[in-house]
Structures are given as C-alpha cells and as structure tokens.
Write a protein that holds these residues in place. Sequence first.
Motif, mmCIF file in Angstrom:
data_model
loop_
_atom_site.group_PDB
_atom_site.id
_atom_site.type_symbol
_atom_site.label_atom_id
_atom_site.label_comp_id
_atom_site.label_asym_id
_atom_site.label_seq_id
_atom_site.Cartn_x
_atom_site.Cartn_y
_atom_site.Cartn_z
ATOM 1 N N SER A 87 0.704 -1.294 -0.070
ATOM 2 C CA SER A 87 -0.159 -0.115 -0.066
ATOM 3 C C SER A 87 0.950 1.194 0.130
ATOM 4 N N ILE A 88 2.056 1.070 0.833
ATOM 5 C CA ILE A 88 2.935 2.408 0.864
ATOM 6 C C ILE A 88 3.316 2.686 -0.470
ATOM 7 N N LYS A 89 3.702 1.729 -1.330
ATOM 8 C CA LYS A 89 4.316 1.924 -2.726
ATOM 9 C C LYS A 89 3.433 2.307 -3.696
ATOM 10 N N GLN A 90 1.951 1.927 -3.435
ATOM 11 C CA GLN A 90 0.944 2.759 -4.374
ATOM 12 C C GLN A 90 0.777 4.032 -3.860
ATOM 13 N N TYR A 91 0.502 4.276 -2.565
ATOM 14 C CA TYR A 91 0.245 5.784 -2.120
ATOM 15 C C TYR A 91 1.405 6.506 -2.645
ATOM 16 N N THR A 92 2.565 6.121 -2.568
ATOM 17 C CA THR A 92 3.700 7.019 -2.721
ATOM 18 C C THR A 92 3.755 7.125 -4.479
ATOM 19 N N ASP A 93 3.580 6.237 -5.110
ATOM 20 C CA ASP A 93 3.465 6.361 -6.494
ATOM 21 C C ASP A 93 2.456 7.308 -7.038
ATOM 22 N N ALA A 94 1.290 7.447 -6.293
ATOM 23 C CA ALA A 94 0.168 8.288 -6.539
ATOM 24 C C ALA A 94 0.121 9.487 -5.880
ATOM 25 N N GLY A 95 1.205 9.757 -5.134
ATOM 26 C CA GLY A 95 1.413 11.271 -4.468
ATOM 27 C C GLY A 95 0.745 11.451 -3.318
ATOM 28 N N ARG A 96 0.144 10.449 -2.633
ATOM 29 C CA ARG A 96 -0.515 10.616 -1.571
ATOM 30 C C ARG A 96 0.227 10.187 -0.254
ATOM 31 N N GLN A 97 1.173 10.852 0.247
ATOM 32 C CA GLN A 97 2.427 10.837 1.200
ATOM 33 C C GLN A 97 1.704 10.744 2.838
ATOM 34 N N GLU A 98 0.415 11.453 2.789
ATOM 35 C CA GLU A 98 -0.109 11.329 4.088
ATOM 36 C C GLU A 98 -0.778 9.832 4.383
ATOM 37 N N LEU A 99 -1.372 9.106 3.505
ATOM 38 C CA LEU A 99 -1.677 7.936 3.594
ATOM 39 C C LEU A 99 -0.546 6.994 3.708
ATOM 40 N N ALA A 100 0.655 7.213 2.910
ATOM 41 C CA ALA A 100 1.698 6.349 2.983
ATOM 42 C C ALA A 100 2.501 6.373 4.524
ATOM 43 N N ASP A 101 2.371 7.392 5.106
ATOM 44 C CA ASP A 101 2.727 7.888 6.395
ATOM 45 C C ASP A 101 1.976 6.988 7.403
ATOM 46 N N LYS A 102 0.654 6.948 7.318
ATOM 47 C CA LYS A 102 -0.263 6.297 8.123
ATOM 48 C C LYS A 102 0.068 4.882 8.105
ATOM 49 N N GLU A 103 0.056 4.297 6.832
ATOM 50 C CA GLU A 103 0.660 3.014 6.640
ATOM 51 C C GLU A 103 1.752 2.456 7.471
ATOM 52 N N GLN A 104 2.921 3.266 7.356
ATOM 53 C CA GLN A 104 4.125 3.113 7.890
ATOM 54 C C GLN A 104 3.974 3.242 9.360
ATOM 55 N N ALA A 105 3.110 4.245 9.922
ATOM 56 C CA ALA A 105 2.740 3.901 11.535
ATOM 57 C C ALA A 105 2.194 2.640 11.888
ATOM 58 N N GLU A 106 1.378 2.031 10.935
ATOM 59 C CA GLU A 106 0.760 0.701 11.253
ATOM 60 C C GLU A 106 1.786 -0.159 11.490
ATOM 61 N N ILE A 107 2.512 -0.306 10.110
ATOM 62 C CA ILE A 107 3.778 -1.344 10.259
ATOM 63 C C ILE A 107 4.695 -1.127 11.508
ATOM 64 N N ASP A 108 4.941 -0.056 11.753
ATOM 65 C CA ASP A 108 5.542 0.314 13.029
ATOM 66 C C ASP A 108 5.218 -0.535 14.255
ATOM 67 N N VAL A 109 3.818 -0.594 14.397
ATOM 68 C CA VAL A 109 3.022 -0.822 15.486
ATOM 69 C C VAL A 109 3.176 -2.462 15.386
ATOM 70 N N ILE A 110 2.824 -3.079 13.960
ATOM 71 C CA ILE A 110 2.656 -4.441 13.882
ATOM 72 C C ILE A 110 4.061 -5.005 14.276
ATOM 73 N N GLN A 111 5.029 -4.515 13.644
ATOM 74 C CA GLN A 111 6.350 -5.123 13.883
ATOM 75 C C GLN A 111 7.013 -4.967 15.424
ATOM 76 N N SER A 112 6.024 -4.021 16.030
ATOM 77 C CA SER A 112 6.497 -4.134 17.667
ATOM 78 C C SER A 112 6.173 -5.449 18.373
ATOM 79 N N PHE A 113 5.371 -6.410 17.628
ATOM 80 C CA PHE A 113 4.829 -7.572 18.108
ATOM 81 C C PHE A 113 5.532 -8.873 17.482
ATOM 82 N N LEU A 114 6.473 -8.617 16.553
ATOM 83 C CA LEU A 114 7.328 -9.568 15.697
ATOM 84 C C LEU A 114 8.617 -9.826 16.536
ATOM 85 N N PRO A 115 9.158 -10.828 16.563
ATOM 86 C CA PRO A 115 10.520 -11.111 16.988
ATOM 87 C C PRO A 115 11.413 -10.418 16.303
ATOM 88 N N GLN A 116 12.736 -10.371 16.749
ATOM 89 C CA GLN A 116 13.678 -9.781 16.239
ATOM 90 C C GLN A 116 14.038 -10.371 15.030
#
Length: 150
Positions: free
Chosen positions: A66-95
């Motif tokens: 989704s980040i790639k698609q949003y970035t390609d479409a020039g929708r950086q605010e949506l890409a930032d929201k997706e990145q924030a979700e990735i950061d939260v999800i990754q906090s529950f994944l192992p190292q």
Amino acid sequence: MVDNQLKATITEAMKVAMKAKDKERLSAIRLILADFKRIEVDERIEVDDARGLAVLDKMCKQRRDSIKQYTDAGRQELADKEQAEIDVIQSFLPQPLTDTELDTLIDQAVAESGADSIKGMGQVMAILKPQIQGRADVGQVSQRVKARLQ
C-alpha cells in the motif's frame, strides 16, 4: 493447549494504549485483533502464536504494498499512516534475522533437504518457512535460496 502468548501480549498492549489515549497505536492494535478474530470465526480455530506471526507478517507485507502504491500516487499522508501501522505491527514480531543468521539457516536447510538444484527449492523452503516466520521476508529468502541452489 494452544499457545496464545502473542495474542495476550497484543491484548495487554491494547489496554495500555487505551489508558495512554494513544489513538494511532490503539487503532493499529485493533486492526490486528480484528484480523485474529476474523480467522477464529471463519475457521473455527483459536489463533496460536505460529499462526499469529503469519498474520502479522502478512499484514506488514500488505501495508508495504500500500505504501508503494500511495507513494506512486503522490499520497504521502496515507503512506505515512500505513508506515505507522507497520511500526506497531512490527513491535509484536520477533527480532529480525541478520544476514549471517539467515545464511546459516539456508545452509542447514539445503544440507538437511539434500537439494542440489533448483528442483529442491520447495523442500528447502518448507524447512525454512517455520524458522523464519515473522523474522525475515519470505520473498527475499526465496530469492537467496534460489541463488544458492543455482
């Protein structure tokens, strides 16, 4: 008994986010728990840690796409929201695995399966997948295995 440590950790994180009034984190955690609940209802199973890691891994991959698609479409605010979700999800994944650890696992899997050509790639990946789930991108590992077997 099903091992649900991951789900318990995520539920506890939801409570902490609620108390801290952290709306963005709470929203991402609720998405995770909703996906777990959907699987439990659809498949009539209880999500264990292994399946939970697979779900989290898939959620990260979807958001990267989704980040790639949003970035390609020039929708950086949506890409930032997706990145924030990735950061939260990754906090529950192992190292994540280092390149050295990954190479060692690939070497062991190749030796264990006895694969000597690209035809044995499926056997190697079957051995590797449970070991790398949530700790490495399966697509990248697949490319490394392919290069190793050629």
